[in-house]
Design an enzyme around this catalytic site. Structure first.
Site: not given
Ligand code: GLU
Length: 305
Positions: A64, A67, A189, A241, A259
């Site tokens: 993430s 992002k 994505y 989060y 993650v």
């Molecule tokens: N590729 C992970 C997902 O979409 C990213 C989640 C993350 O790193 O928060 O579940």
């Protein structure tokens, strides 16, 4: 570099062998193959000084943290219109939650939860000719680093097991906030999440958020001061989060986790620091990474507050 080297080295030694109650992410099967004892830190300052320790040069799945990069590119492409598609409020919910989307008519709370990043990827799909290639080129150009790449294995593994993301994308499409083909958006994505970088590479690539005057070697300015302010603000309020408040409270820097166990944190006008330790706490953030950064800002007495 102030006294950062000494402080980082001391905290690294203190935390290296602690009993870590975290667990490596395994809902994406390929992520579970990492050695859970990896522990690396790297800091890069806006004066081009750097220091790393432990596994600072090993590449890992940034997940993430990507992002921020997708948001940066989409923001550059469509400007303030982006906020019509995705909001800037903390969600207070897990990263992959579907809960609020129904009440919010398919407008994700922010670009740093999965729902928001999927909409950002949809925006990129509408504006890039070859989304995967163009996004990779954008990332390589920011930090003049041609070694950056996706992990085919991680992308495919996530594709096979990404049931919640598939649900999210379809659900948002039902409200009209996904314009492209659902499978194509998800494929893009998953690739963006599979980017691999080391702590050193991450601290270098995100210097554009710390340094208002940052330009790459093509003399391109990545963001304006106002755009960088906004992205840092969303990182501070939404980067972890449903633990974003906790991170701001304990660390006091804008940041973003993934993650894969990586965390990047930015001190505007000073530095970018990255920590990697794959074992995650129950909210999906690196246990040791959060602890390290809390000790770092406490011992240096230097946060944004
Ligand atoms: N590729 C992970 C997902 O979409 C990213 C989640 C993350 O790193 O928060 O579940």
């Amino acid at each position: 570099m102030k006294n950062y080297k000494k402080i980082i080295t001391n905290i690294y030694k203190d935390l290296k062998s602690i009993d870590d109650p975290g667990k490596v992410a395994n809902y994406i099967p390929e992520l579970a193959n990492v050695d859970e004892n990896n522990f690396g830190i790297h800091i890069s300052t806006i004066n081009n000084e750097g220091f790393g320790i432990g596994d600072a040069n090993k590449k890992f799945s940034i997940q993430s943290i990507s992002k921020i990069l997708t948001l940066t590119l989409a923001y550059k492409l469509i400007g303030e219109n982006i906020w019509n598609r995705v909001d800037v409020e903390p969600s207070g919910n897990p990263f992959n939650s579907l809960l609020q989307l129904e009440a919010d008519f398919g407008k994700p709370r922010n670009p740093f939860i999965n729902a928001g990043a999927i909409v950002v990827c949809d925006i990129l799909m509408s504006h890039l000719k070859n989304p995967k290639e163009d996004f990779l080129t954008f990332c390589r150009n920011i930090s003049n680093n041609s070694s950056l790449n996706y992990s085919e294995k991680v992308a495919q593994s996530e594709k096979k097991s990404g049931f919640r993301n598939i649900a999210l994308c379809n659900f948002i499409k039902s409200f009209g906030n996904i314009k492209n083909d659902v499978d194509a958006v998800l494929d893009f994505y998953f690739y963006t999440c599979s980017l691999e970088m080391s702590c050193k590479e991450l601290s270098e690539i995100f210097l554009y958020l710390a340094d208002e005057t940052y330009t790459n070697n093509k003399n391109e300015n990545i963001l304006t001061t106002s755009e960088a302010k906004r992205i840092n603000a969303i990182m501070l309020t939404c980067g972890f989060y449903d633990e974003s408040g906790e991170f701001a409270f304990r660390v006091g820097l804008p940041g973003k986790s993934g993650v894969g166990g990586g965390i990047i944190a930015v001190h505007p006008n000073e530095f970018c620091i990255t920590v990697w330790s794959p074992k995650l706490n129950p909210k999906g953030n690196s246990y040791k990474g959060m602890l390290f950064l809390e000790k770092f800002t406490t011992n240096t007495e230097n946060s944004i507050f």
